[in-house]
Write a protein that holds these residues in place. Sequence first.
Motif, mmCIF file in Angstrom:
data_model
loop_
_atom_site.group_PDB
_atom_site.id
_atom_site.type_symbol
_atom_site.label_atom_id
_atom_site.label_comp_id
_atom_site.label_asym_id
_atom_site.label_seq_id
_atom_site.Cartn_x
_atom_site.Cartn_y
_atom_site.Cartn_z
ATOM 1 N N TYR A 171 45.390 -29.436 -32.485
ATOM 2 C CA TYR A 171 46.485 -29.592 -31.481
ATOM 3 C C TYR A 171 46.069 -31.159 -31.064
ATOM 4 O O TYR A 171 45.193 -31.391 -30.508
ATOM 5 C CB TYR A 171 46.753 -28.763 -30.582
ATOM 6 N N ARG A 172 47.194 -31.845 -31.159
ATOM 7 C CA ARG A 172 47.035 -33.233 -30.275
ATOM 8 C C ARG A 172 48.259 -33.581 -29.438
ATOM 9 O O ARG A 172 49.295 -33.000 -29.687
ATOM 10 C CB ARG A 172 46.890 -34.471 -31.396
ATOM 11 N N TRP A 173 48.227 -34.411 -28.380
ATOM 12 C CA TRP A 173 49.336 -34.542 -27.398
ATOM 13 C C TRP A 173 50.532 -35.086 -28.377
ATOM 14 O O TRP A 173 50.320 -35.835 -29.363
ATOM 15 C CB TRP A 173 48.927 -35.408 -26.348
ATOM 16 N N HIS A 174 51.740 -34.842 -27.769
ATOM 17 C CA HIS A 174 52.942 -35.021 -28.536
ATOM 18 C C HIS A 174 53.434 -36.523 -28.159
ATOM 19 O O HIS A 174 54.766 -36.637 -27.765
ATOM 20 C CB HIS A 174 54.003 -34.153 -27.957
ATOM 21 N N TRP A 175 52.368 -37.671 -28.296
ATOM 22 C CA TRP A 175 53.010 -38.968 -28.128
ATOM 23 C C TRP A 175 52.053 -39.832 -29.092
ATOM 24 O O TRP A 175 50.868 -39.416 -29.615
ATOM 25 C CB TRP A 175 52.857 -39.131 -26.678
ATOM 26 N N ASP A 176 52.818 -40.977 -29.260
ATOM 27 C CA ASP A 176 52.085 -42.132 -30.045
ATOM 28 C C ASP A 176 50.787 -42.560 -29.456
ATOM 29 O O ASP A 176 50.954 -43.060 -28.589
ATOM 30 C CB ASP A 176 53.028 -42.987 -30.130
ATOM 31 N N PRO A 177 49.510 -42.456 -30.222
ATOM 32 C CA PRO A 177 48.209 -42.952 -29.459
ATOM 33 C C PRO A 177 48.545 -44.720 -29.322
ATOM 34 O O PRO A 177 47.656 -45.144 -28.273
ATOM 35 C CB PRO A 177 47.512 -42.802 -30.681
ATOM 36 N N ALA A 178 49.425 -45.170 -29.970
ATOM 37 C CA ALA A 178 49.744 -46.636 -29.501
ATOM 38 C C ALA A 178 50.305 -46.688 -28.188
ATOM 39 O O ALA A 178 50.156 -47.907 -27.419
ATOM 40 C CB ALA A 178 50.710 -47.225 -30.340
ATOM 41 N N PHE A 179 50.717 -45.812 -27.336
ATOM 42 C CA PHE A 179 51.177 -45.714 -25.851
ATOM 43 C C PHE A 179 50.035 -46.281 -25.113
ATOM 44 O O PHE A 179 50.076 -46.780 -24.214
ATOM 45 C CB PHE A 179 51.769 -44.544 -25.655
ATOM 46 N N ILE A 180 48.863 -45.676 -25.471
ATOM 47 C CA ILE A 180 47.648 -46.117 -24.844
ATOM 48 C C ILE A 180 46.648 -47.182 -25.329
ATOM 49 O O ILE A 180 46.273 -47.997 -24.654
ATOM 50 C CB ILE A 180 46.785 -44.741 -24.497
ATOM 51 N N LYS A 181 46.544 -47.218 -26.659
ATOM 52 C CA LYS A 181 45.734 -48.002 -27.353
ATOM 53 C C LYS A 181 46.255 -49.143 -28.252
ATOM 54 O O LYS A 181 45.424 -49.885 -28.800
ATOM 55 C CB LYS A 181 44.783 -46.962 -28.272
ATOM 56 N N GLY A 182 47.600 -49.226 -28.324
ATOM 57 C CA GLY A 182 48.060 -50.247 -29.135
ATOM 58 C C GLY A 182 47.902 -51.739 -28.380
ATOM 59 O O GLY A 182 47.914 -51.761 -27.430
ATOM 60 N N ALA A 183 48.448 -52.567 -29.411
ATOM 61 C CA ALA A 183 48.386 -54.010 -28.808
ATOM 62 C C ALA A 183 49.321 -54.284 -27.797
ATOM 63 O O ALA A 183 49.366 -55.299 -26.804
ATOM 64 C CB ALA A 183 48.588 -55.098 -29.961
ATOM 65 N N LYS A 184 50.562 -53.296 -27.731
ATOM 66 C CA LYS A 184 51.692 -53.657 -26.716
ATOM 67 C C LYS A 184 51.770 -52.329 -25.620
ATOM 68 O O LYS A 184 52.943 -51.803 -25.943
ATOM 69 C CB LYS A 184 52.953 -54.238 -27.565
ATOM 70 N N ASN A 185 50.664 -51.731 -25.678
ATOM 71 C CA ASN A 185 50.694 -50.655 -24.698
ATOM 72 C C ASN A 185 51.252 -50.528 -23.411
ATOM 73 O O ASN A 185 51.855 -51.498 -23.052
ATOM 74 C CB ASN A 185 49.199 -49.981 -24.821
ATOM 75 N N ILE A 186 51.211 -49.298 -22.646
ATOM 76 C CA ILE A 186 51.808 -49.255 -21.527
ATOM 77 C C ILE A 186 51.389 -50.246 -20.131
ATOM 78 O O ILE A 186 52.038 -50.532 -19.329
ATOM 79 C CB ILE A 186 51.514 -47.653 -21.005
ATOM 80 N N ASN A 187 50.158 -50.647 -20.450
ATOM 81 C CA ASN A 187 49.540 -51.617 -19.568
ATOM 82 C C ASN A 187 49.842 -53.158 -19.738
ATOM 83 O O ASN A 187 49.713 -53.952 -18.850
ATOM 84 C CB ASN A 187 47.878 -51.498 -19.402
ATOM 85 N N SER A 188 50.597 -53.368 -21.047
ATOM 86 C CA SER A 188 50.948 -54.626 -21.328
ATOM 87 C C SER A 188 51.950 -55.152 -20.375
ATOM 88 O O SER A 188 52.814 -54.662 -20.286
ATOM 89 C CB SER A 188 51.312 -54.728 -22.712
ATOM 90 N N GLY A 189 51.466 -56.254 -19.343
ATOM 91 C CA GLY A 189 52.601 -56.979 -18.922
ATOM 92 C C GLY A 189 53.004 -56.124 -17.590
ATOM 93 O O GLY A 189 54.032 -56.415 -16.745
ATOM 94 N N ALA A 190 52.185 -54.858 -17.131
ATOM 95 C CA ALA A 190 52.565 -54.097 -16.182
ATOM 96 C C ALA A 190 52.459 -54.818 -14.862
ATOM 97 O O ALA A 190 53.314 -54.705 -13.889
ATOM 98 C CB ALA A 190 51.724 -52.841 -16.074
ATOM 99 N N GLU A 191 51.268 -55.510 -14.441
ATOM 100 C CA GLU A 191 51.237 -56.192 -13.420
ATOM 101 C C GLU A 191 52.397 -57.099 -12.844
ATOM 102 O O GLU A 191 52.974 -57.099 -11.775
ATOM 103 C CB GLU A 191 49.842 -56.885 -13.248
ATOM 104 N N ALA A 192 52.859 -57.805 -13.788
ATOM 105 C CA ALA A 192 53.850 -58.909 -13.779
ATOM 106 C C ALA A 192 55.115 -58.056 -13.138
ATOM 107 O O ALA A 192 55.849 -58.750 -12.490
ATOM 108 C CB ALA A 192 54.019 -59.783 -14.758
#
Length: 289
Positions: free
Chosen positions: A192-213
Motif C-alpha cells: 500500500y502506498r499513499w494515493h498521490w504522485d511522488p513527484a509532488f514531493i520529489k519532482g523537479a517542480k514539486n510543491i516547494n518550487s517557487g513557494a517562498e516567492a
Amino acid sequence: MVERQQISFTGAEGNPLVADLWDGGGHPVIFLHGGGQTRRAWDATAREVARQGMRAISVDQRGHGESAWVETGHYGFRHYGEDAAAVIRQVNERFHARPSAVGASLGGLAALTAEMQEGPLLEALVLVDITPRLDPQGVDKIQGFMGARMEEGFASLEEAAEAIAAYLPHRAPRRSLEGLRKNLRRDEDGRYRWHWDPAFIKGAKNINSGAEALMQELMTGLPGLHLPVLLVRGMRSELVQEAHAREFVSLAPGASYVDVGGAGHMVAGDRNDVFANEILKFLNRDQAA
C-alpha cells in the motif's frame, strides 16, 4: 438523504480532475483537500453541508486520489491555484452562481491563490489551518512524514495506521481502517502506498518550487482581499501559530478566525463536529442575518 454523485472537471493543463457532488440544491461550496489527502477527507462535512441545502463539491486535486498525475510534473502552489481557478469557473458555469470554497492546507492556498491572482471568483472562503505565513519547522515535519514511506509503502493497512498513530498521537484510535483505505492505493507488488504522485514531493517542480516567492506575493496582496474569509485554526497546529492567524486577519479586511480546541493541523479529522459547525455558521451567515 443526499447521495454522493461522481463528477469531473478539467484542470488548467487539461488534466482530468475527479470530484464528488452532494447536491442539496442551493449555493455551491467547493472543498479542496490538503497535500497527501483525497476528496474523501471531506465526506462527513460535505454531507452535512448538503443536508443544509447547499451543493457540496469535493475535488481530488492534481496528482491526488483519482485525479490524473500531470506529465509536466507541475506541482507547485501556483499550479494548484490555476487548477482551483479553473474548477471555480466551471462550477460557476454549471450552477450559475459564484461558489464559496473551503480549503485545507494545500487546498486553502490553492483557493486563496486563485482568488488573489485570477479573481474575483469566489463568494466566500474558508481556510483550514493555513495562511501564507507558515511555520518552517511544521512544514518540514509534515513533508518528512509524507516522504518517509513514500516509495517503500506499507505491507498492510494496519501498518499504515500504526505509522499515522505515531505521527498523530493525540488523535483517538481508528475504529475502522476503511477510511484509511481511501488514502492509499495497492500496487502490483501488493504493498500500500499513499494515493498521490511522488513527484509532488520529489519532482523537479514539486510543491516547494517557487513557494517562498508566492507566499510573499500573497502576504503583500492581503489588504486587497475583500471577500469574507474565515480562518479555522487548530489550537494544537504545528503549521499556523496564533500570531500567524492574528496577522492574517489584521491584513485581510474581510477576515476573521476561530480556534478549534483539541485539534492539530488536520482540523476536520481531529474535531469534525466542531469544524463542521463553525463553517456552517459562516456559510449560512447571510441567511442568519
